[in-house]
Design a protein around this motif. Structure first.
Motif, PDB file in Angstrom:
ATOM      1  N   GLU A 252      -3.649   5.597   0.254  1.00  0.00           N
ATOM      2  CA  GLU A 252      -4.184   6.060  -1.026  1.00  0.00           C
ATOM      3  C   GLU A 252      -4.639   4.877  -1.874  1.00  0.00           C
ATOM      4  N   ARG A 253      -3.835   3.826  -1.867  1.00  0.00           N
ATOM      5  CA  ARG A 253      -4.152   2.641  -2.647  1.00  0.00           C
ATOM      6  C   ARG A 253      -3.541   1.423  -1.978  1.00  0.00           C
ATOM      7  N   VAL A 254      -4.085   0.267  -2.326  1.00  0.00           N
ATOM      8  CA  VAL A 254      -3.582  -0.985  -1.756  1.00  0.00           C
ATOM      9  C   VAL A 254      -3.669  -2.068  -2.832  1.00  0.00           C
TER      10      VAL A 254
ATOM     11  N   GLU B   5       2.304 -13.219  -7.722  1.00  0.00           N
ATOM     12  CA  GLU B   5       1.039 -13.227  -8.440  1.00  0.00           C
ATOM     13  C   GLU B   5       0.236 -11.999  -8.013  1.00  0.00           C
ATOM     14  N   ALA B   6       0.102 -11.023  -8.897  1.00  0.00           N
ATOM     15  CA  ALA B   6      -0.664  -9.811  -8.591  1.00  0.00           C
ATOM     16  C   ALA B   6      -2.157 -10.095  -8.741  1.00  0.00           C
ATOM     17  N   LEU B   7      -2.913  -9.827  -7.681  1.00  0.00           N
ATOM     18  CA  LEU B   7      -4.356 -10.088  -7.681  1.00  0.00           C
ATOM     19  C   LEU B   7      -5.189  -8.827  -7.827  1.00  0.00           C
ATOM     20  N   GLY B   8      -4.536  -7.683  -7.986  1.00  0.00           N
ATOM     21  CA  GLY B   8      -5.281  -6.443  -8.189  1.00  0.00           C
ATOM     22  C   GLY B   8      -4.747  -5.307  -7.340  1.00  0.00           C
ATOM     23  N   THR B   9      -5.001  -4.084  -7.788  1.00  0.00           N
ATOM     24  CA  THR B   9      -4.649  -2.881  -7.039  1.00  0.00           C
ATOM     25  C   THR B   9      -5.891  -1.999  -6.967  1.00  0.00           C
ATOM     26  N   TYR B  10      -6.143  -1.419  -5.804  1.00  0.00           N
ATOM     27  CA  TYR B  10      -7.405  -0.709  -5.571  1.00  0.00           C
ATOM     28  C   TYR B  10      -7.154   0.646  -4.927  1.00  0.00           C
ATOM     29  N   SER B  11      -7.970   1.632  -5.315  1.00  0.00           N
ATOM     30  CA  SER B  11      -7.922   2.948  -4.703  1.00  0.00           C
ATOM     31  C   SER B  11      -8.697   2.923  -3.395  1.00  0.00           C
ATOM     32  N   CYS B  12      -8.147   3.582  -2.393  1.00  0.00           N
ATOM     33  CA  CYS B  12      -8.803   3.610  -1.082  1.00  0.00           C
ATOM     34  C   CYS B  12      -9.714   4.821  -0.907  1.00  0.00           C
TER      35      CYS B  12
ATOM     36  N   GLY C  15       0.821  -1.209   0.000  1.00  0.00           N
ATOM     37  CA  GLY C  15       0.000   0.000   0.000  1.00  0.00           C
ATOM     38  C   GLY C  15       0.850   1.253   0.000  1.00  0.00           C
ATOM     39  N   THR C  16       0.271   2.365  -0.445  1.00  0.00           N
ATOM     40  CA  THR C  16       0.952   3.661  -0.462  1.00  0.00           C
ATOM     41  C   THR C  16       0.134   4.648   0.352  1.00  0.00           C
ATOM     42  N   THR C  17       0.747   5.276   1.338  1.00  0.00           N
ATOM     43  CA  THR C  17       0.045   6.224   2.194  1.00  0.00           C
ATOM     44  C   THR C  17      -0.016   7.592   1.517  1.00  0.00           C
ATOM     45  N   THR C  18      -0.787   8.489   2.110  1.00  0.00           N
ATOM     46  CA  THR C  18      -0.895   9.847   1.569  1.00  0.00           C
ATOM     47  C   THR C  18       0.433  10.581   1.649  1.00  0.00           C
TER      48      THR C  18
END
Length: 497
Positions: free
Chosen positions: A452-454, A474-481, A383-386
């Motif tokens: 911000e996203r995970v 194995e990437a299962l997806g990236t999502y906006s928080c 994840g990436t923080t603000t």
């Protein structure tokens, strides 16, 4: 002459049936105590992740449940509300019912309540279940039709005027014993369809799955030939499982004891939750009278008085005779119907009978069959923080791709492991998004800088018992928080690739 032959044949058949499907009432008492204890443990273990698995703030909100499973799943008691307070109340009620079952207080009512609450809980989140959960609810069902409270119970000590009954037999005991044999026999057939167990490689592969192996499993894995010998021995037991009803007396007791020893071995080698304990409980009715003679020798005087269930006595006084006769008339057709359904279900597991496709994973008896999983691994939620900091939202720690020193500790529990691993296959996008929303909310509640996203990534290690396990991500997806920042909202938006 022909009439006598028919009568004699009928008598011989009844004796054959009685010898193989007659269950000692002391064995039923032991089963009741075991089931009550297991249900209490189950409630306590699930309670650690009550909010995560059973509320709208968790990984499977009721909106996602409706989307994945369908509207009927929302008719269960646990899905009436997505709030924490309802789940706490239901968990508490399940604990009380389990305690009543354990001590044998109004045993049949306690069994019924335990079954209803357990089934509702399992439907609320079917993606954290294993075969032990399925077997547990089926044992409770058959327990409704056998006198679990006949011995060593509150019901027994408070009603002492009934005729002694040493054992019972009938359609219910056929179902109780037959269900257990079906578990082993089906598992044997599925294992024999591959070569992993026949070749002796299977248990070595299991011990190489670090997210399963614990305690003695790590010690047994490197011993030459031992995993192969243990695997062949277990396979032989599974193949011989129909003898659990084919044998009688000491021979049956010895065979049941070997199965108990096998499941006790699972407790100290592989991390599969309560499955071994449920299996051991299911084997108790197979032990013959001479075993219970020795066990009951240590029961204090006055603890074990004969009785019919006090619940039955209360029922007689409150339910009209016509209603009781009607209910009694339904018992036999119901048991026949359930026995037939059990046969069809197991036939479907083997591919003999057709089965409809379903999004809900109905548990089959294919544990490590036809071969153990070929992939080990763990999950990371980068994840990436603000503030631009990179973290692991799943571990709530700074982001690291290093392999955990104890891989089983990468999963908070066996149910978390089951839920996460099931995200790797099939159409699981709604559940992946719900998990991402849960991770966003959990992080934002406890950290000054929100996410911000995970993303969801499985670090896979194909098993190599005699070599180094390679890794792949194995990437299962990236999502906006951003859409998950509101309290109680677990929705997230996929990040375009």
């Amino acid at each position: 002459m022909s009439v006598r032959l028919v009568a004699r044949a009928g008598s011989d058949a009844r004796q054959w049936f009685e010898r193989r499907f007659r269950v000692d009432t002391r064995a039923l008492a032991a089963l009741r105590v075991a089931l009550g204890t297991i249900l209490l443990l189950d409630v306590l273990l699930r309670a650690r992740h009550l909010a995560a698995f059973y509320t709208d703030a968790g990984v499977l909100p009721t909106s996602t449940l409706r989307n994945v499973v369908g509207t009927p799943a929302l008719l269960t008691i646990h899905a009436l509300s997505g709030s924490v307070w309802l789940q706490v109340c239901l968990f508490f009620a399940a604990g009380l019912a389990a305690l009543a079952l354990l001590i044998g207080y109004r045993t049949r009512l306690a069994t019924l309540l335990s079954l209803v609450l357990l089934l509702s809980l399992q439907i609320r989140n079917p993606f954290v279940l294993n075969g032990g959960d399925t077997l547990l609810r089926r044992l409770l069902f058959w327990g409704l039709f056998v006198p679990l409270g006949e011995r060593l119970s509150v019901d027994a000590t408070e009603a002492t005027d009934s005729t002694p009954q040493t054992a019972v037999s009938g359609l219910a005991t056929v179902g109780l014993l037959g269900q257990v044999v079906a578990v082993y026999a089906v598992n044997a057939v599925v294992k024999l369809r591959g070569d992993a167990w026949l070749s002796g490689r299977a248990l070595a592969l299991v011990f190489d799955l670090d997210h399963y192996t614990v305690l003695a499993g790590d010690l047994l894995a490197p011993v030459p030939l031992l995993p192969a010998l243990l695997g062949w021995s277990w396979l032989a037991l599974l193949v011989a499982s129909p003898l659990l009803v084919g044998l009688t007396g000491r021979a049956r007791g010895a065979l049941a004891g070997l199965f108990v020893a096998g499941h006790a071995g699972m407790l100290v080698t592989v991390w599969v939750g309560l499955f071994p304990l449920v299996s051991i409980a299911a084997l108790l009715p197979f032990f013959p009278a001479f075993v219970w003679d020795r066990v009951w020798a240590v029961v204090p005087d006055g603890w074990d008085r004969w009785s019919a269930s006090r619940l039955d006595g209360h029922a007689v006084g409150t339910i009209p005779a016509s209603v009781r006769r009607a209910l009694g008339g339904l018992r036999r057709p119901l048991l026949i119907l359930v026995l037939a359904a059990m046969l069809v279900s197991n036939a479907a597991t083997l591919g003999v009978a057709p089965v409809a496709d379903a999004d809900v994973p109905e548990q089959s008896w294919d544990m490590f069959a036809p071969a153990p999983p070929g992939v080990d691994g763990w999950f990371v939620a980068p994840g990436t923080t603000t503030a631009g900091r990179e973290v692991d939202a799943l571990a709530t720690a700074p982001l690291s791709w290093e392999r955990p020193s104890k891989l089983e500790r990468a999963y908070p529990s066996t149910r978390w492991r089951k839920y996460l691993l099931r995200l790797r296959s099939g159409d699981t996008e709604p559940r992946r998004a719900a998990l991402a929303g849960f991770l966003c909310q959990r992080w934002n509640r406890t950290h000054e800088r929100g996410l911000e996203r995970v993303g969801l990534v499985f670090v896979a290690e194909p098993t190599r018992p005699n070599g180094t396990d390679p890794q792949r991500r194995e990437a299962l997806g990236t999502y906006s928080c951003r859409s998950a920042t509101e309290k109680g909202n677990s929705r997230v938006s996929p990040v375009p690739r």
